[in-house]
Design an enzyme around this catalytic site. Structure first.
Site, PDB file in Angstrom:
ATOM      1  N   GLY A  87      -3.337  11.222   4.754  1.00 45.66           N
ATOM      2  CA  GLY A  87      -3.708   9.868   4.364  1.00 45.66           C
ATOM      3  C   GLY A  87      -2.630   8.877   4.723  1.00 45.66           C
TER       4      GLY A  87
ATOM      5  N   GLY B 280      -1.493   4.665   3.890  1.00 44.14           N
ATOM      6  CA  GLY B 280      -1.768   3.389   3.239  1.00 44.14           C
ATOM      7  C   GLY B 280      -0.706   2.385   3.612  1.00 44.14           C
TER       8      GLY B 280
ATOM      9  N   TYR C 290       1.733   1.538   1.895  1.00 42.86           N
ATOM     10  CA  TYR C 290       2.982   1.806   1.220  1.00 42.86           C
ATOM     11  C   TYR C 290       3.563   3.148   1.640  1.00 42.86           C
ATOM     12  CZ  TYR C 290       5.405   3.284  -3.133  1.00 42.86           C
ATOM     13  OH  TYR C 290       6.266   3.775  -4.065  1.00 42.86           O
ATOM     14  N   ALA C 291       2.697   4.092   1.940  1.00 39.66           N
ATOM     15  CA  ALA C 291       3.190   5.426   2.257  1.00 39.66           C
ATOM     16  C   ALA C 291       2.202   6.195   3.116  1.00 39.66           C
ATOM     17  CB  ALA C 291       3.433   6.192   0.954  1.00 39.66           C
TER      18      ALA C 291
ATOM     19  N   VAL D 189       0.950  10.149   3.591  1.00 38.48           N
ATOM     20  CA  VAL D 189       1.033  11.411   2.875  1.00 38.48           C
ATOM     21  C   VAL D 189       0.685  12.567   3.796  1.00 38.48           C
ATOM     22  CG1 VAL D 189       0.322  12.662   0.827  1.00 38.48           C
ATOM     23  CG2 VAL D 189       0.274  10.172   0.840  1.00 38.48           C
TER      24      VAL D 189
ATOM     25  N   LYS E 206       5.405  12.688   0.772  1.00 40.03           N
ATOM     26  CA  LYS E 206       5.033  11.281   0.758  1.00 40.03           C
ATOM     27  C   LYS E 206       6.124  10.519   1.491  1.00 40.03           C
ATOM     28  CE  LYS E 206       3.935   7.679  -2.664  1.00 40.03           C
ATOM     29  NZ  LYS E 206       3.587   7.479  -4.075  1.00 40.03           N
TER      30      LYS E 206
ATOM     31  N   ASP F  98       1.026   1.897 -15.682  1.00 35.37           N
ATOM     32  CA  ASP F  98      -0.132   1.980 -14.795  1.00 35.37           C
ATOM     33  C   ASP F  98      -0.961   3.221 -15.094  1.00 35.37           C
ATOM     34  OD1 ASP F  98      -1.865   1.040 -12.924  1.00 35.37           O
ATOM     35  OD2 ASP F  98      -0.727   1.697 -11.176  1.00 35.37           O
TER      36      ASP F  98
END
Lengths: 342, 400
Positions: free
Chosen positions: B62, B64, B66-67, B69, B85, B182
């Site tokens: 994956g 995104g 931000y990171a 994986v 990650k 969160d």
């Protein structure tokens, strides 16, 4: 502060014995003898004082809270247990430590602001390009194995304040003693509560009315031996309170409070030897500090830094060290160069 | 605190003496000299190199903002599985490392608990990206189970088991002076053995010192407590408890309890289904910075919902379970239960006994993709699209 000190990476990985710390530093120096010889550094304790004051100077300028400043001090100290000072640009490392510590302590400052403020003090050493600081941040985190949470003695002090019903001025003095301990290796040697206890102890003994800590060092020494005497008397007789052995400083101390404190310490599980050692380290710090003279002691260091960086042209961060080292190799001895790389 | 031996510590490294020093940095400038001279690496770099070699990245699962994986494994043990990650560093470091990344590393390094994902190791890769080697959690997240109404059936004993694990994670964070900020079902990842792990510390912070402000822009809206919606700058672990309560409610309802589509709407839903906050049920609420006087000027004011409402709506968990839920959803944060009180609540010892973790309902395929989804998302965000689909507004009008 977050998490639990006893299970923390600080306790597991960043608390050294004196011997271990000395060994670690020797090893780093041994890795590059030629460099070490070429650029002699001032006495480590002087250098410590100098670094500390530089960080404080920058911190004041960007109005960082003490907690973050303290964390920055520790980052620099930890970093230099991994990396030889002479291989780095200490000013960039210090600015980066302040920047990272601010993020960690939840009072983030913009990278551009930190860079521009740092440049007002060290225009020759801090590049305008913020990415250099960003890069150094990365190095700092890697070198510290991304173990970033630091436990400080300030919270322990707040706890102890009520335990010993300390007066406001005593707390203030203990607080500033804690600030001072960052000028020494103590944060790498002892847990924060030991430092806090030592600070409280010194504050009570020295009494805030005394203007000069340096002058009071001797009475503190006397007090330290009183603690020692108290502990041993407790150990032998089981009596919680010391006899009159602490009378040496009776003129300047609220005797009952000192007694109460000594009694508490004796009955606590706190590591008395550590407290005594901390006391002595702090006393000798005040001694050294009195002798310390930035212009005299650090002049050679500052000159050396200037020389190193001029030689390198735009050699800013640690990342350029290789190139810089090559030049050192060329300018210095060929033998160094060869022995390094074969 | 990660106890993994993979993390080089000053006390354990023995290679030191043999290693010849050179640059710490491994930026472009040093590449040239390295290849020509073939000199030794700097110690830290070498240790980092060793760590890096310990793990193999198998495939990207994956990506995104931000990171990225990856699924990976230990080189020494091909059957082992880890998630790697890779945190993207802002282009050229111009802005320094993102606060999300720093927070995540910071807390996962120190917090070690069965209900918090383990951080095995951290290493930097050649573009100076930070790589976090995390426990691999293959069975997706709680949100998937909740949503898969047709495929997954679960009962009160299962809810109790999941809530118990969540409650322990929250307690552990608070006990260590960490606010998670969160908590929501898709941050509750499921390990191979069924254990629930509270993930994503990108918004976490340690408790503030007294009188130091914190931001109120945290926690995904549906799980955000009323004090944050009213702009409170001083708050406590009670914010996480509210979120825990809304997760509890969602587990029972199998749909988000309070799915507001704006902050104001969120407050309206809270008024309607929990009660309209006022100075009687929550002394001082009107002094909060963004307080809006709901229930005045003609709009309807709802009394705080009583036990009957909760029994009707959430009755499947029993009267004692309903008590616990009500105490988590107290409007006044000072009256909300603490994480410690949650753990001592008598619901846990009331029938039915929580399901053993290995017997909990599981979702079959798709775990891998799901973990990637969860890891790459930025903290505090809802997935696009997915949120819209499930954002049915609850209609309790039928049960007065």
């Amino acid at each position: 502060m977050a998490a639990n000190y006893w299970a923390s990476t600080q306790r597991l990985y960043w608390q050294f014995s004196k011997q271990k710390l000395a060994e670690t530093r020797r090893r780093i120096e041994d890795e590059d003898r030629a460099l070490v010889q070429q650029y002699p550094l001032p006495e480590r304790r002087f250098l410590s004082i100098y670094f500390n004051q530089q960080i404080v100077k920058l911190g004041r300028r960007i109005q960082v809270r003490q907690q973050a400043l303290a964390t920055a001090q520790i980052y620099v100290r930890r970093f230099y247990t991994k990396v030889e000072i002479r291989q780095t640009n200490p000013y960039l490392v210090m600015a980066t430590a302040v920047y990272l510590a601010c993020k960690m302590e939840e009072c983030p400052q913009h990278i551009r602001f930190v860079v521009s403020e740092a440049r007002t003090f060290w225009p020759d050493f801090i590049p305008t390009d913020t990415s250099k600081l960003g890069e150094c941040e990365f190095t700092l985190i890697s070198e510290m194995n991304s173990q970033l949470i630091v436990h400080q003695p300030y919270r322990s002090l707040s706890d102890l304040q009520s335990t010993f019903s300390l007066a406001q001025d005593e707390v203030a003095l203990a607080w500033s003693i804690i600030n001072d301990h960052y000028l020494t290796d103590l944060p790498l040697l002892y847990p924060p509560h030991i430092v806090a206890l030592t600070a409280v102890f010194l504050a009570v003994v020295l009494k805030p009315t005394q203007t000069s800590l340096h002058a009071a060092a001797t009475s503190a020494a006397a007090a330290a031996s009183a603690v020692q005497a108290a502990t041993s008397s407790v150990n032998s007789s089981g009596n919680g309170f010391p006899s009159s052995s602490s009378g040496g400083n009776a003129t300047s101390t609220p005797q009952t409070k000192v007694q109460e404190l000594v009694g508490w310490l004796a009955e606590s599980d706190a590591d008395m030897e550590a407290i005594i050692d901390c006391t002595q380290e702090l006393i000798s710090l005040y001694d050294v500090w009195e002798q310390y003279n930035e212009k005299g002691d650090l002049r050679t260091f500052q000159q050396m830094e200037n020389m190193r960086f001029q030689k390198g042209g735009e050699l800013w961060g640690i990342e350029k060290r290789n190139r810089w080292r090559n030049e050192v190799g060329v300018i210095g001895s060929d033998r160094f160069f060869v022995s390094q790389f074969d | 605190m990660a106890l993994s031996p993979a993390i080089p510590s000053p006390h354990t490294n023995s290679v030191t003496a043999k290693v010849k020093t050179l640059s710490v940095g491994n930026g472009a400038a040093s590449e040239g000299t390295k290849s020509t001279a073939g000199q030794g690496q700097e110690l830290a770099e070498q240790l980092n190199e060793e760590t890096k070699r310990k793990y193999v990245k198998d495939k990207k699962i994956g990506e995104g903002t931000y990171a990225i994986v990856y699924l990976g494994h230990l080189r020494a043990d091909p059957k082992s599985k880890v998630a790697i990650k890779k945190i993207k560093v802002n282009a050229e470091y111009r802005e320094g490392l993102s606060l999300d990344a720093i927070r995540e590393v910071k807390f996962l390094q120190e917090l070690s608990h069965p209900n918090i994902p383990a951080l095995y190791s951290v290493f930097s890769s050649k573009n100076q990206n930070l790589n976090l080697v995390l426990e691999y959690l293959p069975l997706g997240d709680l949100e998937q189970l909740i949503r898969d109404v047709d495929g997954v059936r679960y009962g009160t004993a299962d809810v109790k088991a999941w809530m118990g694990m969540l409650a322990r994670a929250v307690w552990f964070c608070h006990e260590n002076f960490v606010l998670h900020r969160d908590i929501k079902p898709n941050n509750l990842l499921i390990a191979a053995d069924g254990e629930i792990k509270l993930a994503d510390f990108g918004l976490a912070r340690s408790f503030s010192d007294p009188y130091r402000v914190m931001t109120h822009q945290v926690i995904t809206r549906w799980y955000r407590p009323p004090e944050l919606l009213f702009g409170a700058r001083y708050y406590s672990g009670a914010v996480d408890i509210w979120s825990t309560g809304t997760v509890f409610a969602e587990l029972i309802l199998r749909t988000p309890f309070l799915a507001g589509n704006s902050d104001v709407h969120q407050l309206e839903l809270i008024c309607q289904f929990v009660g309209t906050p006022n100075d009687d049920n929550w002394p001082g609420v009107s002094k909060l910075p963004d307080y809006v006087p709901f229930g005045k000027d003609g709009s309807q004011s709802y009394p705080v919902r009583g036990r009957d409402f909760y029994l009707q709506t959430f009755g499947t968990v029993g009267a004692v379970g309903v008590d616990l839920l009500m105490s988590m959803l107290s409007l006044d944060p000072r009256k909300r239960v603490t994480a410690r009180e949650v753990l001592t609540h008598k619901w846990w010892s009331t029938d039915p006994t929580p399901t053993k973790k290995e017997d909990l309902p599981k979702k079959g395929a798709g775990g891998e993709a799901r973990m990637a989804e969860d890891l790459k998302r930025r903290a505090g965000e809802l997935d696009d699209g997915r949120g819209v689909k499930v954002a049915r507004i609850l209609d309790f009008s039928g049960m007065k």
